[in-house]
Design a protein around this motif. Structure first.
Motif, PDB file in Angstrom:
ATOM      1  N   ARG A 248     -46.241   1.332 -21.274  1.00 11.26           N
ATOM      2  CA  ARG A 248     -47.224   2.736 -21.295  1.00 11.26           C
ATOM      3  C   ARG A 248     -47.959   2.815 -22.433  1.00 11.26           C
ATOM      4  N   VAL A 249     -47.614   2.270 -23.540  1.00 12.81           N
ATOM      5  CA  VAL A 249     -48.373   2.377 -24.834  1.00 12.81           C
ATOM      6  C   VAL A 249     -49.574   1.572 -24.671  1.00 12.81           C
ATOM      7  N   GLY A 250     -49.612   0.373 -24.167  1.00 16.55           N
ATOM      8  CA  GLY A 250     -50.521  -0.659 -23.872  1.00 16.55           C
ATOM      9  C   GLY A 250     -51.366   0.084 -22.732  1.00 16.55           C
ATOM     10  N   PHE A 251     -51.092   0.520 -21.687  1.00 13.85           N
ATOM     11  CA  PHE A 251     -51.786   1.209 -20.542  1.00 13.85           C
ATOM     12  C   PHE A 251     -52.663   2.409 -21.100  1.00 13.85           C
ATOM     13  N   VAL A 252     -52.189   3.192 -22.196  1.00 13.45           N
ATOM     14  CA  VAL A 252     -53.134   4.261 -22.642  1.00 13.45           C
ATOM     15  C   VAL A 252     -54.033   3.933 -23.447  1.00 13.45           C
TER      16      VAL A 252
END
Length: 199
Positions: free
Chosen positions: A13-17
């Protein structure tokens, strides 16, 4: 691999944001906002998926709980700061959210040192009302949905290509942003009140 699956979902999720925010600044690409919306939907779905996977496979850990909170903080703060930088929201929103996050996470660290966690069986919340506001599935889900709708609709409302009801979509996103901030403050107050026993 299975025992780390929930943590992998959380960290993805951190990468996606960061990819989403990059796409919002990619004005030369005609499909950047559509891709950003798709990735936003995935990362908001992953917000609940990591916890589900941890419970389903009985792989819940204190590390997982900490990573979940860390992931939540990074995702929401990056969105609010980027939206403010883009001129989409008032600067008060990221200031309030960041301040609340720093205060509650500092107090949760103190509780963690004494064997308590933010959620779950060893939650630092003792009172019934505090547990409901901070740790209940209902409040956590409602807060997550408000943020997800705010993020998704703010992006959709600012799409460069005009479409029907765009103003309404934007207004819903703005309303959900303010509801999210109110929820953020409300859910932070019991943490502050109940943490006094750790001093």
């Amino acid at each position: 691999m299975k025992k780390n699956l929930a943590n992998i979902i959380t960290l993805s999720r951190v990468g996606f944001v960061f990819v989403v925010i990059g796409l919002l600044y990619c004005t030369n690409c005609p499909h950047s906002y559509k891709i950003a919306l798709f990735l936003t939907a995935i990362l908001m779905w992953f917000d609940g998926l990591d916890g589900y996977v941890a419970r389903k496979f009985n792989i819940s850990t204190k590390l997982g709980a900490l990573l979940d909170i860390m992931g939540d903080r990074i995702v929401e703060n990056v969105f609010w700061i980027a939206f403010c930088a883009l001129g989409w929201i008032n600067v008060c929103i990221p200031i309030i959210v960041l301040t609340r996050g720093i205060i509650t996470d500092s107090l949760r660290t103190l509780a963690f040192e004494q064997g308590f966690t933010a959620f779950g069986k060893t939650t630092m919340m003792q009172g019934k009302i505090a547990k409901f506001i901070v740790a209940s599935n209902f409040c956590r889900f409602t807060y997550a949905v408000c943020k997800a709708v705010a993020f998704f609709f703010l992006i959709a409302g600012h799409m460069p290509q005009a479409y029907a009801h765009q103003d309404l979509i934007l207004k819903i996103g703005e309303i959900c942003a303010y509801i999210s901030v109110a929820f953020c403050v409300l859910r932070g107050l019991p943490v502050i009140i109940e943490s006094k026993r750790f001093f």
